[in-house]
Design a protein around this motif. Structure first.
Motif, PDB file in Angstrom:
ATOM      1  N   GLN A  37      57.198  50.630  92.623  1.00  0.00           N
ATOM      2  CA  GLN A  37      55.767  50.906  92.617  1.00  0.00           C
ATOM      3  C   GLN A  37      55.118  50.088  91.499  1.00  0.00           C
ATOM      4  O   GLN A  37      55.745  49.825  90.471  1.00  0.00           O
ATOM      5  N   ALA A  38      53.851  49.718  91.702  1.00  0.00           N
ATOM      6  CA  ALA A  38      53.117  48.985  90.668  1.00  0.00           C
ATOM      7  C   ALA A  38      53.109  49.798  89.387  1.00  0.00           C
ATOM      8  O   ALA A  38      52.914  51.016  89.407  1.00  0.00           O
ATOM      9  N   PHE A  39      53.334  49.125  88.266  1.00  0.00           N
ATOM     10  CA  PHE A  39      53.387  49.802  86.970  1.00  0.00           C
ATOM     11  C   PHE A  39      52.318  49.267  86.025  1.00  0.00           C
ATOM     12  O   PHE A  39      51.859  49.972  85.159  1.00  0.00           O
ATOM     13  N   GLY A  40      51.935  47.990  86.184  1.00  0.00           N
ATOM     14  CA  GLY A  40      50.883  47.430  85.339  1.00  0.00           C
ATOM     15  C   GLY A  40      50.893  45.918  85.354  1.00  0.00           C
ATOM     16  O   GLY A  40      51.843  45.291  85.824  1.00  0.00           O
ATOM     17  N   ASN A  41      49.804  45.333  84.863  1.00  0.00           N
ATOM     18  CA  ASN A  41      49.677  43.887  84.741  1.00  0.00           C
ATOM     19  C   ASN A  41      49.821  43.491  83.285  1.00  0.00           C
ATOM     20  O   ASN A  41      49.308  44.174  82.397  1.00  0.00           O
ATOM     21  N   VAL A  42      50.497  42.370  83.046  1.00  0.00           N
ATOM     22  CA  VAL A  42      50.675  41.855  81.692  1.00  0.00           C
ATOM     23  C   VAL A  42      49.564  40.864  81.357  1.00  0.00           C
ATOM     24  O   VAL A  42      48.991  40.890  80.280  1.00  0.00           O
ATOM     25  N   ALA A  43      49.268  39.958  82.299  1.00  0.00           N
ATOM     26  CA  ALA A  43      48.262  38.925  82.045  1.00  0.00           C
ATOM     27  C   ALA A  43      47.734  38.394  83.371  1.00  0.00           C
ATOM     28  O   ALA A  43      48.414  38.443  84.396  1.00  0.00           O
ATOM     29  N   THR A  44      46.510  37.875  83.327  1.00  0.00           N
ATOM     30  CA  THR A  44      45.872  37.223  84.470  1.00  0.00           C
ATOM     31  C   THR A  44      45.208  35.955  83.966  1.00  0.00           C
ATOM     32  O   THR A  44      44.585  35.965  82.893  1.00  0.00           O
ATOM     33  N   SER A  45      45.346  34.858  84.716  1.00  0.00           N
ATOM     34  CA  SER A  45      44.693  33.616  84.303  1.00  0.00           C
ATOM     35  C   SER A  45      44.361  32.779  85.526  1.00  0.00           C
ATOM     36  O   SER A  45      45.026  32.877  86.557  1.00  0.00           O
ATOM     37  N   PRO A  46      43.333  31.933  85.426  1.00  0.00           N
ATOM     38  CA  PRO A  46      42.954  31.083  86.564  1.00  0.00           C
ATOM     39  C   PRO A  46      43.993  29.977  86.791  1.00  0.00           C
ATOM     40  O   PRO A  46      44.427  29.321  85.848  1.00  0.00           O
ATOM     41  N   ILE A  85      64.266  50.990  86.557  1.00  0.00           N
ATOM     42  CA  ILE A  85      64.376  49.536  86.667  1.00  0.00           C
ATOM     43  C   ILE A  85      62.966  48.969  86.627  1.00  0.00           C
ATOM     44  O   ILE A  85      62.103  49.394  87.396  1.00  0.00           O
ATOM     45  N   LEU A  86      62.729  48.044  85.694  1.00  0.00           N
ATOM     46  CA  LEU A  86      61.435  47.361  85.619  1.00  0.00           C
ATOM     47  C   LEU A  86      61.602  45.954  86.180  1.00  0.00           C
ATOM     48  O   LEU A  86      62.582  45.278  85.884  1.00  0.00           O
ATOM     49  N   ALA A  87      60.653  45.528  86.998  1.00  0.00           N
ATOM     50  CA  ALA A  87      60.639  44.183  87.567  1.00  0.00           C
ATOM     51  C   ALA A  87      59.400  43.456  87.062  1.00  0.00           C
ATOM     52  O   ALA A  87      58.302  43.999  87.109  1.00  0.00           O
ATOM     53  N   ALA A  88      59.580  42.248  86.566  1.00  0.00           N
ATOM     54  CA  ALA A  88      58.463  41.403  86.134  1.00  0.00           C
ATOM     55  C   ALA A  88      58.447  40.169  87.032  1.00  0.00           C
ATOM     56  O   ALA A  88      59.495  39.591  87.313  1.00  0.00           O
ATOM     57  N   TYR A  89      57.276  39.782  87.488  1.00  0.00           N
ATOM     58  CA  TYR A  89      57.143  38.635  88.389  1.00  0.00           C
ATOM     59  C   TYR A  89      55.716  38.132  88.335  1.00  0.00           C
ATOM     60  O   TYR A  89      54.812  38.791  87.810  1.00  0.00           O
ATOM     61  N   THR A  90      55.497  36.941  88.905  1.00  0.00           N
ATOM     62  CA  THR A  90      54.169  36.335  88.987  1.00  0.00           C
ATOM     63  C   THR A  90      53.742  36.275  90.442  1.00  0.00           C
ATOM     64  O   THR A  90      54.537  35.970  91.311  1.00  0.00           O
ATOM     65  N   TYR A  91      52.488  36.591  90.698  1.00  0.00           N
ATOM     66  CA  TYR A  91      51.959  36.380  92.049  1.00  0.00           C
ATOM     67  C   TYR A  91      50.556  35.805  91.939  1.00  0.00           C
ATOM     68  O   TYR A  91      49.929  35.838  90.879  1.00  0.00           O
ATOM     69  N   THR A  92      50.081  35.238  93.036  1.00  0.00           N
ATOM     70  CA  THR A  92      48.753  34.626  93.067  1.00  0.00           C
ATOM     71  C   THR A  92      47.830  35.478  93.917  1.00  0.00           C
ATOM     72  O   THR A  92      48.184  35.905  95.014  1.00  0.00           O
ATOM     73  N   SER A  93      46.644  35.744  93.371  1.00  0.00           N
ATOM     74  CA  SER A  93      45.610  36.478  94.095  1.00  0.00           C
ATOM     75  C   SER A  93      44.320  35.680  93.978  1.00  0.00           C
ATOM     76  O   SER A  93      43.784  35.532  92.871  1.00  0.00           O
ATOM     77  N   GLY A  94      43.861  35.146  95.094  1.00  0.00           N
ATOM     78  CA  GLY A  94      42.666  34.289  95.053  1.00  0.00           C
ATOM     79  C   GLY A  94      42.960  33.049  94.241  1.00  0.00           C
ATOM     80  O   GLY A  94      43.876  32.299  94.548  1.00  0.00           O
ATOM     81  N   SER A  95      42.237  32.846  93.156  1.00  0.00           N
ATOM     82  CA  SER A  95      42.444  31.671  92.307  1.00  0.00           C
ATOM     83  C   SER A  95      43.094  32.041  90.971  1.00  0.00           C
ATOM     84  O   SER A  95      42.990  31.296  90.007  1.00  0.00           O
ATOM     85  N   ASP A  96      43.766  33.195  90.914  1.00  0.00           N
ATOM     86  CA  ASP A  96      44.400  33.657  89.675  1.00  0.00           C
ATOM     87  C   ASP A  96      45.908  33.826  89.824  1.00  0.00           C
ATOM     88  O   ASP A  96      46.399  34.237  90.875  1.00  0.00           O
ATOM     89  N   HIS A  97      46.617  33.524  88.732  1.00  0.00           N
ATOM     90  CA  HIS A  97      48.023  33.919  88.585  1.00  0.00           C
ATOM     91  C   HIS A  97      48.022  35.261  87.865  1.00  0.00           C
ATOM     92  O   HIS A  97      47.277  35.458  86.901  1.00  0.00           O
ATOM     93  N   ILE A  98      48.868  36.186  88.311  1.00  0.00           N
ATOM     94  CA  ILE A  98      48.938  37.512  87.700  1.00  0.00           C
ATOM     95  C   ILE A  98      50.399  37.830  87.401  1.00  0.00           C
ATOM     96  O   ILE A  98      51.257  37.710  88.281  1.00  0.00           O
ATOM     97  N   LEU A  99      50.679  38.198  86.148  1.00  0.00           N
ATOM     98  CA  LEU A  99      52.001  38.695  85.780  1.00  0.00           C
ATOM     99  C   LEU A  99      51.973  40.203  85.946  1.00  0.00           C
ATOM    100  O   LEU A  99      51.173  40.893  85.303  1.00  0.00           O
TER     101      LEU A  99
END
Length: 135
Positions: A86-95, A59-73
């Protein structure tokens, strides 16, 4: 007259009988159950707009979270039927100040590749300046 004709044609084409009102009966009553045990999808401890899909028995889960001043997929994976992720990888990061990164959706292609489509808008303050969906 037209609704009756459509109903008659539809009832001839279906492998089960139709009744007026289109009421279907179930063989066994379905009884839903919900576990009170929470299963966090995000090893980072947060996340919004989660979407799940199965790939090769995982099962793969995709979601967005905020770390500091960045959004991370982020993508996390469960290999035990959803009991843990378990963490599998990041798709994108943006301010967060200049972009709106959210709404990930995973799609598996017939060749087995997995794509992630997501909202990736530019903004200035509270005003969106460019709208786009990224894959």
């Amino acid at each position: 007259m037209l609704p009756f004709v459509l109903f008659a044609l539809l009832s001839l084409a279906l492998p089960f009988p139709l009744t007026v009102g289109l009421r279907f009966s179930r063989r066994d009553p379905l009884v839903p159950s919900v576990s009170s045990t929470a299963v966090p999808l995000s090893p980072s401890g947060g996340g919004t707009y989660p979407r799940l899909t199965t790939v090769d028995g995982n099962i793969l889960a995709a979601y967005t979270y905020t770390s500091g001043s960045d959004h991370i997929l982020e993508i996390s994976r469960s290999t035990d039927g959803g009991a843990s992720f378990q963490a599998f990888g990041n798709v994108a990061t943006s301010p967060t100040a200049t972009t709106d990164l959210d709404n990930p959706q995973l799609v598996q292609l017939p060749n087995g590749d997995v794509l992630c489509a997501f909202r990736n808008h530019d903004k200035s303050g509270d005003t969106y300046t460019y709208y786009r969906i990224t894959v």
